[in-house]
Write a protein that holds these residues in place. Structure first.
Motif, short mmCIF file in Angstrom:
data_model
loop_
_atom_site.label_atom_id
_atom_site.label_comp_id
_atom_site.label_asym_id
_atom_site.label_seq_id
_atom_site.Cartn_x
_atom_site.Cartn_y
_atom_site.Cartn_z
N LYS A 159 2.03 1.73 -3.48
CA LYS A 159 0.88 2.15 -4.28
C LYS A 159 0.55 3.62 -4.01
O LYS A 159 0.23 4.39 -4.94
N LYS A 160 0.63 4.03 -2.73
CA LYS A 160 0.33 5.41 -2.37
C LYS A 160 1.37 6.35 -2.96
O LYS A 160 1.05 7.45 -3.41
N HIS A 161 2.64 5.90 -2.95
CA HIS A 161 3.71 6.72 -3.51
C HIS A 161 3.49 6.94 -5.00
O HIS A 161 3.65 8.05 -5.51
N LYS B 149 0.66 6.84 -6.53
CA LYS B 149 -0.52 7.69 -6.70
C LYS B 149 -0.16 9.15 -6.49
O LYS B 149 -0.65 10.03 -7.22
N SER B 150 0.68 9.41 -5.47
CA SER B 150 1.08 10.80 -5.22
C SER B 150 1.89 11.35 -6.38
O SER B 150 1.77 12.53 -6.73
N GLU C 177 0.83 -1.20 0.00
CA GLU C 177 0.00 0.00 0.00
C GLU C 177 0.86 1.26 0.00
O GLU C 177 0.49 2.27 -0.60
#
Length: 655
Positions: A447-449, A451-452, A444
């Protein structure tokens, strides 16, 4: 499935059982152009080498269901039914791990060890889930890899996992091409470090740590059972399987105990204490089930202590398991029936061999008899009979030897292992869940990185869009059109904001035109509206007399031309009013039509009146549509806008 005269009862297609691991080992580079005898000799030599390397471990380890084995295909030059692969020379095997998942990973660790010890070997492993190694490393896999793209792309080579990327072989590769790519040192097929780490965590310490999955227990069993366990310890797996998979029919054999409670002369058999080693899964399957001892089976009194009672109860379950397994396999071997026959019979029913036939009827029995005869003549039958009868034959051989209860008296038995793991597995479960949670959190976070990063790119694109003004396109195009061009082409500076005026020697230009077209060209040029009138009045010097004569002539012609254009325009509007051309252009609002500058005209749907076409809007729409259709590639719109110094932001929908 169609039937033929030579094969009226075709074999069913193979389906991977849910508890079976399949694996294959290939020599690299594959031996090519060898005659069948030489190819078979080469595979036999490899087979002996691999078994010799594994012998120290396999001889001392106990598997839950089937041992780890390697065998030669029936015909190395033909497609392999077990592997469902083309005729590539290899060794293969199938291991039923049942409820003991550690056995599956132990077998995988052996494949890694073999490819590490033999650098010219490649291996692959799969089960009913497919490439289960990829499932273990799911959080670290590249995005392009999925069950549809994985076939013939995942191999074990030199102790590491190798994955063939689509950039190397875009389509599903053949097995031969995949093996060649894995063996080619100039091609990088090694899986990413994150994938390697996920697999290595699962097999860490194996096979050396495999003994931790075994459990030793003292039991009280009939002397015949103790004799069998002493000679063939691996048969405990068959006994536990027979006990755990029992049904009403097999329990009838346990109620009589004809084989293991009676000696060679029919006399009773004494009870003895012995030690038995099994997997933890076997021990759990025996301990977690309640089973009443059959009539005539000697059990101690509970007053003799809980330890002795537990040893006797565990031994009773093992003895009953041996009896049920022995009698069931003996009956199946004699009746030529078993799991393979049931699968074969069901496949016949599925293909319609018994369609329209009443079970028990004469025709039904005839078809069934033909199917049985064909089954008996097949290699499937001979293999099934051999597998079913092997434990029975071995037990008969052991019990045919003289033995007595005295052989097991006075022996120093090892103590039973602590079975607290059976009841206190909460810590182990929590540790496993914590490990999985950690993997999820890392996934996650990545994945968050990502997305950012996408959001930052999108925000920069939005900022570019805010700074970008559509009016720049209109202004640039108008400025571009107003510039003059020569026969060599249009001159467009790299940056339109730094454009300088283009100077043109008009006198020299008309002299050149007159030399080509004659004297009338000068006069025609004066009437031509192709140049800017402001520039013409200030830059061009005409003779006064010529200008007055021209004006008199033009004043007469102008009235005629105006009348013609008015009537022509009315006729054109009437003709276009019944067409859809008005939908081809964006028009300005009717109320603002009078305020617009010079523009093209279109037919309105209201009262047939002419409404102005918004030239600027249509221009911008056309250029942006052309720019978007290029999808980032070079093209007319991007080239033209680039020459004019206009930067269009990225398409927000596609980003």
């Amino acid at each position: 499935m169609a039937t033929t005269a030579s094969n009226p009862f075709p074999f069913p297609s193979r389906r991977s059982p849910d508890d079976t691991l399949f694996y294959a080992v290939y020599r690299l580079p594959p031996p090519a152009d060898l005659p069948p005898p030489a190819l078979l000799a080469s595979l036999r030599s490899l087979h002996l080498s691999l078994l010799s390397h594994l012998a120290p471990f396999l001889s001392s380890h106990l598997f839950h269901r089937d041992p780890f084995t390697l065998s030669l295909p029936t015909d190395p030059a033909s497609p392999c039914a077990l592997c469902a692969s083309p005729p590539v020379p290899h060794l293969h095997g199938a291991l039923r791990f049942g409820d003991s998942l550690p056995d599956e990973w132990l077998a995988v660790s052996l494949l890694f060890a073999l490819t590490r010890a033999f650098p010219n070997l490649a291996a692959r492993a799969w089960d009913s889930d497919g490439e289960f190694l990829l499932i273990e490393a799911a959080f670290a896999l590249p995005r392009w890899l999925d069950p549809d793209t994985a076939p013939n792309r995942v191999f074990i080579f030199r102790g590491e996992l190798h994955i063939l990327p689509p950039s190397l072989l875009p389509e599903t590769p053949s097995l031969e091409a995949a093996l060649a790519a894995v063996y080619d040192d100039s091609v990088d097929t090694r899986a990413p470090d994150a994938v390697q780490a996920a697999i290595q965590r699962r097999i860490a310490g194996l096979p050396e740590r495999a003994a931790e999955n075994l459990h030793t227990a003292r039991v009280i069993v009939p002397a015949s059972v103790a004799k069998v366990l002493n000679e063939e310890p691996c048969l405990i797996a068959r006994a536990v399987e027979g006990f755990y998979d029992r049904d009403i029919d097999t329990m009838k054999h346990a109620a009589r105990m004809e084989r293991f409670l009676k000696g060679p002369g029919g006399e009773g058999v004494e009870m003895v204490r012995t030690s038995v080693r099994m997997t933890r899964a076997m021990y759990a399957q025996l301990m977690q089930q309640n089973f009443q001892a059959p009539r005539g089976y000697l059990m101690p009194r509970r007053e003799e202590g809980p330890e002795k009672w537990m040893e006797a109860e565990l031994g009773m379950k093992i003895a009953c398991g041996f009896e049920m397994m022995y009698q069931e396999r003996r009956c199946q071997g004699e009746e030529v029936k078993g799991s393979t026959w049931e699968v074969y019979r069901k496949s016949l029913e599925a293909t319609g061999c018994f369609e329209g036939l009443l079970p028990g009827s004469k025709e039904y029995k005839r078809v069934m008899e033909d199917a049985m005869q064909y089954y008996k003549s097949s290699t499937l039958f001979s293999r099934a009979r051999e597998i079913l009868s092997e434990p029975v034959r071995r037990i008969d051989e052991i019990l045919a030897m003289p033995y007595s209860a005295d052989e097991f008296k006075g022996i120093d038995l090892p103590p039973s292992d602590n079975d607290s793991w059976l009841y206190g597995g909460e810590d182990e479960l929590n540790a496993e869940l914590h490990e999985r949670q950690k993997e999820m959190e890392e996934y996650e976070a990545v994945k968050k990185h990502r997305k950012s990063q996408k959001q930052s790119v999108a925000s920069s694109s939005i900022s570019q869009t805010d700074e970008f003004k559509l009016g720049e396109i209109t202004e640039s195009m108008q400025e571009f059109v107003r510039k003059m061009s020569s026969f060599e082409g249009a001159e467009v500076p790299a940056n339109r904001r730094d454009m300088e005026s283009v100077d043109l020697d008009v006198n020299q230009f008309f002299k050149a035109m007159e030399s080509v077209l004659g004297g009338s060209s000068h006069e025609q040029a004066g009437r031509d509206g192709g140049f800017n009138r402001k520039s013409s009045s200030s830059d061009m010097d005409f003779d006064d007399s010529d200008e007055e004569n021209d004006f008199d002539e033009e004043s007469g012609d102008k009235n005629v031309a105006d009348d013609f254009m008015e009537s022509y325009s009315d006729a054109l509007n009437k003709e276009l009013s019944s067409t859809t051309i008005k939908k081809s252009f964006a028009r300005a609002p009717l109320s603002d039509a009078n305020n617009e500058g010079p523009s093209e005209m279109d037919v309105s749907a209201t009262d047939g009146e002419m409404t102005p076409v918004d030239v600027d809007l249509n221009l911008v729409e056309s250029i942006l549509n052309s720019y978007s259709s290029q999808q980032g590639l070079p093209g007319p719109a991007s080239n033209l806008l680039g020459l004019m110094g206009v930067k269009v932001p990225q398409d927000g929908k596609k980003s």
